[in-house]
Design a protein around this motif. Structure first.
Motif, PDB file in Angstrom:
ATOM      1  N   GLU A  24       0.986  -1.106  -0.054  1.00 37.69           N
ATOM      2  CA  GLU A  24       0.102   0.075   0.031  1.00 37.69           C
ATOM      3  C   GLU A  24       0.944   1.325   0.004  1.00 37.69           C
ATOM      4  O   GLU A  24       0.440   2.418  -0.460  1.00 37.69           O
ATOM      5  CB  GLU A  24      -0.947   0.073   1.240  1.00 37.69           C
ATOM      6  CG  GLU A  24      -2.046  -1.061   1.042  1.00 37.69           C
ATOM      7  CD  GLU A  24      -2.760  -1.102   2.143  1.00 37.69           C
ATOM      8  OE1 GLU A  24      -3.991  -1.542   2.306  1.00 37.69           O
ATOM      9  OE2 GLU A  24      -2.359  -0.741   3.640  1.00 37.69           O
ATOM     10  N   LEU A  25       2.189   1.187   0.612  1.00 36.53           N
ATOM     11  CA  LEU A  25       3.032   2.325   0.549  1.00 36.53           C
ATOM     12  C   LEU A  25       4.286   1.836  -0.232  1.00 36.53           C
ATOM     13  O   LEU A  25       5.203   1.725   0.603  1.00 36.53           O
ATOM     14  CB  LEU A  25       3.131   2.900   2.144  1.00 36.53           C
ATOM     15  CG  LEU A  25       1.832   3.380   2.932  1.00 36.53           C
ATOM     16  CD1 LEU A  25       2.279   3.366   4.148  1.00 36.53           C
ATOM     17  CD2 LEU A  25       1.606   4.660   1.970  1.00 36.53           C
ATOM     18  N   ILE A 104       3.168  12.468   1.455  1.00 41.16           N
ATOM     19  CA  ILE A 104       2.202  11.798   2.460  1.00 41.16           C
ATOM     20  C   ILE A 104       2.798  12.334   3.815  1.00 41.16           C
ATOM     21  O   ILE A 104       4.013  11.994   3.959  1.00 41.16           O
ATOM     22  CB  ILE A 104       2.243  10.323   2.376  1.00 41.16           C
ATOM     23  CG1 ILE A 104       1.565   9.897   1.075  1.00 41.16           C
ATOM     24  CG2 ILE A 104       1.527   9.730   3.511  1.00 41.16           C
ATOM     25  CD1 ILE A 104       1.584   8.269   0.932  1.00 41.16           C
ATOM     26  N   SER A 133     -11.070  13.790   5.615  1.00 41.67           N
ATOM     27  CA  SER A 133     -11.833  12.484   5.744  1.00 41.67           C
ATOM     28  C   SER A 133     -10.928  11.492   6.678  1.00 41.67           C
ATOM     29  O   SER A 133      -9.557  11.532   6.605  1.00 41.67           O
ATOM     30  CB  SER A 133     -12.118  11.611   4.375  1.00 41.67           C
ATOM     31  OG  SER A 133     -12.441  10.389   4.620  1.00 41.67           O
ATOM     32  N   ALA A 136      -8.613   7.606   3.862  1.00 41.25           N
ATOM     33  CA  ALA A 136      -7.874   7.913   2.593  1.00 41.25           C
ATOM     34  C   ALA A 136      -7.844   6.570   1.770  1.00 41.25           C
ATOM     35  O   ALA A 136      -8.790   5.624   1.861  1.00 41.25           O
ATOM     36  CB  ALA A 136      -6.478   8.735   2.663  1.00 41.25           C
ATOM     37  N   ALA A 137      -6.810   6.594   0.769  1.00 40.34           N
ATOM     38  CA  ALA A 137      -6.487   5.382  -0.035  1.00 40.34           C
ATOM     39  C   ALA A 137      -6.440   4.075   0.854  1.00 40.34           C
ATOM     40  O   ALA A 137      -6.674   3.045   0.317  1.00 40.34           O
ATOM     41  CB  ALA A 137      -5.574   5.517  -0.978  1.00 40.34           C
ATOM     42  N   ALA A 138      -5.803   4.052   2.070  1.00 42.03           N
ATOM     43  CA  ALA A 138      -5.813   2.909   2.888  1.00 42.03           C
ATOM     44  C   ALA A 138      -6.419   3.492   4.442  1.00 42.03           C
ATOM     45  O   ALA A 138      -6.332   4.628   4.708  1.00 42.03           O
ATOM     46  CB  ALA A 138      -4.162   2.382   3.118  1.00 42.03           C
ATOM     47  N   ARG A 141      -4.540   5.713   6.665  1.00 40.84           N
ATOM     48  CA  ARG A 141      -4.070   7.161   6.184  1.00 40.84           C
ATOM     49  C   ARG A 141      -5.484   7.965   6.408  1.00 40.84           C
ATOM     50  O   ARG A 141      -6.573   7.428   6.135  1.00 40.84           O
ATOM     51  CB  ARG A 141      -3.536   7.073   4.986  1.00 40.84           C
ATOM     52  CG  ARG A 141      -2.222   6.476   4.874  1.00 40.84           C
ATOM     53  CD  ARG A 141      -1.512   6.806   3.328  1.00 40.84           C
ATOM     54  NE  ARG A 141      -2.188   5.556   2.669  1.00 40.84           N
ATOM     55  CZ  ARG A 141      -1.892   5.567   1.266  1.00 40.84           C
ATOM     56  NH1 ARG A 141      -1.248   6.393   0.553  1.00 40.84           N
ATOM     57  NH2 ARG A 141      -2.121   4.393   0.684  1.00 40.84           N
ATOM     58  N   SER A 142      -5.358   9.175   6.528  1.00 39.22           N
ATOM     59  CA  SER A 142      -6.498  10.013   6.488  1.00 39.22           C
ATOM     60  C   SER A 142      -6.327  11.153   5.325  1.00 39.22           C
ATOM     61  O   SER A 142      -5.229  11.521   4.943  1.00 39.22           O
ATOM     62  CB  SER A 142      -6.637  10.825   7.765  1.00 39.22           C
ATOM     63  OG  SER A 142      -5.674  11.897   8.129  1.00 39.22           O
ATOM     64  N   LEU A 143      -7.148  11.621   4.998  1.00 38.61           N
ATOM     65  CA  LEU A 143      -7.349  12.707   3.838  1.00 38.61           C
ATOM     66  C   LEU A 143      -7.368  14.066   4.268  1.00 38.61           C
ATOM     67  O   LEU A 143      -8.254  14.398   5.286  1.00 38.61           O
ATOM     68  CB  LEU A 143      -8.199  12.484   2.557  1.00 38.61           C
ATOM     69  CG  LEU A 143      -8.322  13.581   1.762  1.00 38.61           C
ATOM     70  CD1 LEU A 143      -6.992  13.529   0.868  1.00 38.61           C
ATOM     71  CD2 LEU A 143      -9.707  13.140   0.856  1.00 38.61           C
ATOM     72  N   ASP A 154      -2.395  12.898   1.702  1.00 41.42           N
ATOM     73  CA  ASP A 154      -2.665  11.873   2.585  1.00 41.42           C
ATOM     74  C   ASP A 154      -1.771  12.050   3.782  1.00 41.42           C
ATOM     75  O   ASP A 154      -0.542  12.562   3.778  1.00 41.42           O
ATOM     76  CB  ASP A 154      -2.387  10.357   1.978  1.00 41.42           C
ATOM     77  CG  ASP A 154      -3.313  10.024   1.267  1.00 41.42           C
ATOM     78  OD1 ASP A 154      -4.321  10.570   0.922  1.00 41.42           O
ATOM     79  OD2 ASP A 154      -3.193   8.913   0.844  1.00 41.42           O
TER      80      ASP A 154
END
Length: 159
Positions: A24-25, A104, A133, A136-138, A141-143, A154
């Protein structure tokens, strides 16, 4: 991680395993993310212990398969443990730099409950950011958005 006096072959396998990227990263290796706990040779088998960033992390099966592939042709057993739990404090300094270089926001140190620390924008460096939010994508993580440069980004959650 590897005991003194190990064979050069084990040292090579250890380096290959430590370099496995997180699915994921991918800018982080599992060593820089801090989820790689130990690598030992026991009775001719390489035993690898990993800890997920959170219970139920969907990337763990992919990481297990990537560790097995990196260790070939050595026999490897990958164990997942939940204790001690992973913390964002386990991310190495190199890992934090890689996150920031890829836009990020790296996590700050884990804060006591009830204390919110500022999240620095990886684009302009401002601490004037807000969460858009919680996810995020995972899930780890937050947006967020920077109120100074208006760029979304992120942020890796500290925990």
């Amino acid at each position: 991680m590897v005991s003194p006096g190990v064979s050069a072959g084990l040292a090579d396998v250890r380096q290959r395993i430590a370099a496995v990227p997180d699915p994921e990263l991918p800018m982080l290796s599992i060593a820089d993310l801090g989820i790689l706990r130990t690598i030992e040779e026991v009775d001719g088998t390489i035993e690898v212990v990993i800890t997920p960033t959170y219970a139920g992390c969907p990337a763990m099966e992919a990481i297990r398969a990537d560790i097995e592939a990196a260790a070939e042709p050595a026999r490897v057993v990958v164990r997942t443990v939940l204790a001690p739990p992973w913390s964002s404090d386990d991310i190495t300094e190199a890992g934090r730099r890689a996150l920031a270089a890829h836009g990020i926001a790296p996590p700050g140190p884990a804060a006591p409950v009830g204390l919110t620390l500022a999240v620095r924008c990886p684009q302009c460096g401002s601490v004037e950011t807000r969460e858009l939010s919680r996810f995020a994508a995972a899930a780890c993580r937050s947006l967020r958005v920077c109120t100074t440069c208006a760029e979304p980004f992120d942020a890796f959650k500290a925990h």
